[in-house]
Design an enzyme around this catalytic site. Structure first.
Site, PDB file in Angstrom:
ATOM      1  N   GLU A  46      63.622   0.229  16.309  1.00 32.59           N
ATOM      2  CA  GLU A  46      63.626   1.659  15.558  1.00 32.59           C
ATOM      3  C   GLU A  46      64.983   2.135  17.028  1.00 32.59           C
ATOM      4  O   GLU A  46      65.114   1.802  17.870  1.00 32.59           O
ATOM      5  CB  GLU A  46      62.946   2.453  16.217  1.00 32.59           C
ATOM      6  CG  GLU A  46      63.145   3.602  16.046  1.00 32.59           C
ATOM      7  CD  GLU A  46      61.219   4.840  15.952  1.00 32.59           C
ATOM      8  OE1 GLU A  46      61.520   5.727  16.346  1.00 32.59           O
ATOM      9  OE2 GLU A  46      60.487   3.515  16.150  1.00 32.59           O
ATOM     10  N   LYS A 132      64.571   9.094   9.085  1.00 28.60           N
ATOM     11  CA  LYS A 132      62.814   9.249   9.345  1.00 28.60           C
ATOM     12  C   LYS A 132      62.555  10.760   8.651  1.00 28.60           C
ATOM     13  O   LYS A 132      62.901  11.597   8.859  1.00 28.60           O
ATOM     14  CB  LYS A 132      62.712   8.756  11.505  1.00 28.60           C
ATOM     15  CG  LYS A 132      60.957   8.448  10.857  1.00 28.60           C
ATOM     16  CD  LYS A 132      60.699   8.672  12.515  1.00 28.60           C
ATOM     17  CE  LYS A 132      59.257   8.409  12.815  1.00 28.60           C
ATOM     18  NZ  LYS A 132      58.990   8.085  14.260  1.00 28.60           N
ATOM     19  N   CYS A 166      58.370   3.313  12.402  1.00 22.74           N
ATOM     20  CA  CYS A 166      56.839   3.865  13.209  1.00 22.74           C
ATOM     21  C   CYS A 166      55.962   4.512  12.483  1.00 22.74           C
ATOM     22  O   CYS A 166      55.699   3.841  11.489  1.00 22.74           O
ATOM     23  CB  CYS A 166      57.559   4.281  14.752  1.00 22.74           C
ATOM     24  SG  CYS A 166      56.789   5.215  15.897  1.00 22.74           S
TER      25      CYS A 166
END
Length: 366
Positions: A46, A132, A166
């Site tokens: 990430e 994201k 995540c």
């Protein structure tokens, strides 16, 4: 037809923190290494490029602003020259790349950052990106929210590839969406590995692999693999004990970058990792029959589903600051934006039937 066996790799690599050129050079070296090791797909952590903002919540507003500007200058843009350099390295290594990056917006007039995954095919072309959807907690002061349209999968030589970032890997409906898109190989990226002390808001950097007892990543990645019957490359960030240039140790208050990368088969069996406390290129070979055998028992896209009982709606919208103007609710059908009142006013002024005015307006808008 996809190969019957393939190799996944997780590049648990420390970035040259907040340094675009240094990180680019290191990325290319590890792509080359992954190619030499026979990897078909390699995943980086990430926001590996150029590092996760572990300083979030640990600095003053003034310092935060300076660091945000620095992060903008060292992040990737889809039209960046670095994309071409990365593509050349990928093509030379003959593999597929999933790169976690801070991405600077490509919308004219915007400098917003996104927490993104960039997907490169084996020819070095940028296939697409995923942003994201919902930054977590204090991350919302760093990154914008991603477009629904970026939730997608991509065809590769070894299977259909998707990815989440995540805590997106805990989002039930996002996982279901990728499954419905035919995902076979999943890239899951994380900012590190941790021990939880009762709840997600109280966590510390993992010191050993015994952190699997409390770290949510470990069961989540095994469950993701099993419930979707996909091969999972979970790649977590790693930072050494050295304090990066330009930072003080107390500024990196959220440094949980202990690694923890894993490679998992569709039965939820961890075939490599978790690699904790060191930099490394984790690889494992998989057989397609591992997926078939799990699906023979439990097929999330076939005999073990009840779409009549539970179904999913997926939005493929791209968010934009402006939209085409919708016609007024008073507009007359077939007359564009001419309302009934306007048509009648014109008819009265020129002493003609209102139907004639509407017919002319309709002709002009054809």
């Amino acid at each position: 037809m996809p190969a019957e066996s393939f190799t996944l790799a997780a590049a648990q690599v420390e970035p040259v923190y907040h340094d675009k050129e240094g990180t680019l050079d290191k990325t290319c070296r590890y792509i080359e290494q992954a190619g030499r090791d026979g990897a078909d797909i390699v995943v980086f952590p990430e926001t590996y490029f150029p590092g996760y903002p572990y300083w979030r919540g640990s600095v003053s507003i003034s310092r935060w602003t300076d660091l945000m500007v620095d992060l903008q200058k060292n992040s990737l843009h889809v039209d960046d020259e670095a994309i071409e350099v990365l593509g050349e390295a990928v093509a030379e290594a003959d593999l597929t790349l999933v790169l976690g990056t801070n991405e600077i917006s490509d919308r004219q007039g915007s400098e917003t950052l996104y927490n993104s995954l960039f997907y490169f095919d084996s020819t070095g072309e940028l296939m697409g990106r995923h942003r994201k959807l919902m930054p977590t907690h204090e991350e919302r002061a760093i990154w914008g929210r991603g477009d629904p349209s970026s939730l997608a999968t991509y065809e590769t030589a070894v299977g259909r590839l998707g990815g989440l970032i995540c805590y997106e890997n805990h989002m039930t409906l996002s996982k279901a969406a990728l499954t419905a898109m035919g995902e076979e190989i999943h890239a899951a990226v994380w900012p590190g590995f941790w021990e939880q002390h009762g709840h997600p808001g109280d966590k510390t950097r993992a010191e050993t692999s015994e952190a699997v007892d409390t770290c949510d990543i470990y069961p989540a990645m095994r469950e993701y693999a099993f419930e979707t019957q996909s091969f999972v490359a979970a790649c977590s960030a790693y930072m050494s004990d050295a304090v990066p240039d330009g930072f003080s140790e107390d500024e990196l208050g959220f440094n949980v970058a202990a690694g923890g990368s894993m490679l998992i088969n569709p039965a939820g069996i961890v075939k490599a990792g978790p690699l904790v406390g060191e930099e490394g290129l984790l690889t494992a070979e998989f057989q397609d029959d591992e997926r078939r055998a799990t699906k023979a028992y439990f097929d999330a896209m076939g005999h073990y589903t009840r779409w009549d009982a539970v179904s999913l709606s997926i939005n493929d919208e791209t968010l934009a600051p402006s939209q085409p103007r919708e016609p007024s609710e008073n507009a007359v059908a077939g007359t564009g934006s001419l309302s009934a009142a306007q048509a009648q006013a014109v008819a009265d002024e020129y002493d003609v039937p209102v139907e004639a005015v509407e017919a002319v307006a309709d002709k002009l808008t054809d």
